[in-house]
Design a protein around this motif. Structure first.
Motif, short mmCIF file in Angstrom:
data_model
loop_
_atom_site.label_atom_id
_atom_site.label_comp_id
_atom_site.label_asym_id
_atom_site.label_seq_id
_atom_site.Cartn_x
_atom_site.Cartn_y
_atom_site.Cartn_z
N TRP A 76 12.40 17.94 3.73
CA TRP A 76 12.18 17.65 2.55
C TRP A 76 11.10 18.26 1.87
N LYS A 77 11.17 18.15 0.26
CA LYS A 77 10.51 19.33 -0.50
C LYS A 77 8.84 19.21 -0.72
N GLU A 78 7.84 20.11 0.29
CA GLU A 78 6.80 19.58 0.05
C GLU A 78 6.04 19.70 -1.98
N TRP A 79 5.67 18.75 -2.73
CA TRP A 79 5.42 19.06 -3.72
C TRP A 79 3.51 18.89 -3.18
N ILE A 80 2.55 19.10 -4.68
CA ILE A 80 1.56 18.72 -5.52
C ILE A 80 1.19 17.17 -4.70
N CYS A 81 1.60 16.73 -4.44
CA CYS A 81 0.79 15.02 -4.14
C CYS A 81 1.82 14.53 -2.96
N ASP A 82 2.54 15.86 -2.42
CA ASP A 82 3.10 15.09 -0.78
C ASP A 82 3.47 16.74 0.24
N PRO A 83 2.18 16.57 0.55
CA PRO A 83 2.11 18.12 1.15
C PRO A 83 2.19 17.96 2.72
N ILE B 274 13.07 8.56 4.76
CA ILE B 274 12.55 7.76 3.93
C ILE B 274 11.57 8.00 2.94
N ASN B 275 12.03 8.50 1.91
CA ASN B 275 10.33 8.44 0.54
C ASN B 275 9.76 9.53 1.54
N ASP B 276 10.26 10.85 2.13
CA ASP B 276 9.95 12.06 2.58
C ASP B 276 8.48 11.88 3.46
N SER B 277 7.12 11.96 3.09
CA SER B 277 6.25 12.15 3.93
C SER B 277 6.43 11.29 4.79
N THR B 278 6.80 9.57 3.77
CA THR B 278 6.38 8.25 4.79
C THR B 278 7.21 8.00 5.65
N GLY B 279 8.32 8.94 5.45
CA GLY B 279 9.63 8.78 6.67
C GLY B 279 9.75 9.31 8.06
N GLU B 280 8.38 10.76 8.64
CA GLU B 280 7.51 11.59 9.52
C GLU B 280 6.66 11.76 9.48
N LEU B 281 6.60 10.92 9.88
CA LEU B 281 5.18 10.47 11.10
C LEU B 281 4.84 11.53 12.16
N TYR B 282 3.77 12.76 12.27
CA TYR B 282 3.26 13.51 13.08
C TYR B 282 2.63 12.47 14.42
N VAL B 283 3.08 13.02 15.35
CA VAL B 283 2.72 12.51 16.59
C VAL B 283 1.74 13.94 17.69
N PHE C 3 -1.28 9.33 16.01
CA PHE C 3 -1.21 9.93 14.57
C PHE C 3 -2.62 10.55 14.29
N ILE C 4 -1.68 11.49 13.28
CA ILE C 4 -2.79 13.15 13.16
C ILE C 4 -3.26 12.81 11.17
N ASP C 5 -2.30 11.90 10.88
CA ASP C 5 -2.21 11.68 9.30
C ASP C 5 -3.22 10.72 8.90
N ILE C 6 -4.78 11.75 8.20
CA ILE C 6 -5.10 9.88 7.76
C ILE C 6 -5.07 10.12 6.86
N PHE C 7 -4.14 9.64 6.18
CA PHE C 7 -3.87 9.29 4.82
C PHE C 7 -3.19 6.95 5.49
N LEU C 8 -2.54 7.27 6.82
CA LEU C 8 -1.62 6.31 8.01
C LEU C 8 -2.38 5.04 7.46
N PRO C 9 -2.14 4.25 7.15
CA PRO C 9 -2.60 3.13 7.76
C PRO C 9 -3.37 2.57 8.67
N LYS C 10 -4.64 2.17 8.69
CA LYS C 10 -5.48 2.11 10.45
C LYS C 10 -4.95 1.25 11.03
N ASP C 11 -3.80 0.69 11.12
CA ASP C 11 -3.58 -1.09 11.77
C ASP C 11 -2.15 0.53 12.34
#
Length: 213
Positions: A70-77, A103-112, A117-125
Motif C-alpha cells: 500500500w502507498k504511504e501518505w502524510i497521515c499513514d506512514p 484492509i485500510n492500509d496500515s490498519t491491516g498490517e501489524l509489525y511484530v 507490536f511496535i506501533d505505538i498507536f495500536l489499541p493498548k489492549d
C-alpha cells in the motif's frame, strides 16, 4: 511576515483534519477480512511482497501469498521499511488479480518484533500477538457481521452474537483484545442470536397465519 505566520498556525489544525486517516474499527476489519494470518516476509518486490504464512487465524490459502504494498501518505506512514524476515500479522482482502491487500492500509498490517507490536498507536489492549490472535478467535466464534461492509459510514450493517451479555462479560475478563473488539462491535447495537431468531421466527409465523387466515 508575522501576519502570515499567524494565519499559517491558525490553518494548520484545519489542514491536518482534512488529511486525517479514516480509521476502520478492528471489529469490522476482522469481519471483512478473508484472511487473518501470522507470518514473515519472504521477498520484497516493487509493488508487492511474498509472504510466508506460519499460522492461519481466519481463512485458508496457500502457504505463500503475494501482498500488495500500500502507498504511504502524510497521515499513514509505514512503521518500518519492508524487509525479508519481518514478522507481520495481516488482515487481508483479495483483489481481482489474485493478490491480497491489507484492509485500510496500515490498519491491516501489524509489525511484530520480539513478539511485541511496535506501533505505538495500536489499541493498548492489543498487548501481544498471542493475546490478540486468541481474542480474534473468540470474537469470530461469538460475533457475526451482516450487511454492507463497504459502506464507509457502516449504516447498513449489524452484528449478531450467539452468547448472552453475561457470558460475554465473563469472556472479556479473560482476554483484553476480545474485550476491546466486543466494545467496538457493541457500539453498533448488537442483536443477541436467540432474541434475533425469536423475532425472525415470530415475524415469519405471523405472516403465515395472516396469509392462511
Amino acid at each position: 511576515m508575522r501576519l502570515v505566520v499567524c494565519l499559517f498556525l491558525f490553518l494548520v489544525p484545519t489542514l491536518n483534519y482534512g488529511f486525517k486517516k479514516n480509521v476502520t474499527p478492528y471489529s469490522i476489519v476482522i469481519s471483512k477480512a478473508v484472511l487473518i494470518v501470522d507470518g514473515t516476509i519472504s521477498k520484497v518486490f516493487k509493488n508487492d511482497y511474498q509472504f510466508t504464512i506460519n499460522e492461519f487465524v481466519k481463512g485458508k490459502s496457500s502457504q505463500k501469498i503475494n501482498v500488495t504494498i500500500w502507498k504511504e501518505w502524510i497521515c499513514d506512514p509505514r512503521i518500518k521499511q519492508l524487509r525479508a524476515g519481518q514478522r507481520l500479522i495481516l488482515f487481508l482482502e483479495k483483489s481481482t488479480n489474485g493478490n491480497y491487500y491489507p484492509i485500510n492500509d496500515s490498519t491491516g498490517e501489524l509489525y511484530v518484533d520480539n513478539n511485541t507490536f511496535i506501533d505505538i498507536f495500536l489499541p493498548k489492549d492489543f498487548t501481544n500477538p498471542t493475546v490478540l490472535k486468541k481474542g480474534i478467535c473468540m470474537f469470530l466464534e461469538t460475533y457475526k457481521c451482516y450487511g454492507n461492509l463497504s459502506d464507509r459510514f457502516y449504516s447498513n450493517m449489524y452484528f449478531v452474537r450467539n452468547k448472552s451479555i453475561f457470558e460475554i462479560y465473563e469472556m472479556k475478563m479473560t482476554n483484553s483484545s476480545f474485550a476491546y473488539l466486543v466494545d467496538g462491535a457493541e457500539y453498533y447495537k448488537v442483536n443477541e442470536f436467540q432474541q434475533f431468531q425469536f423475532i425472525k421466527n415470530y415475524s415469519t409465523n405471523s405472516k403465515t397465519a395472516n396469509s392462511s387466515g
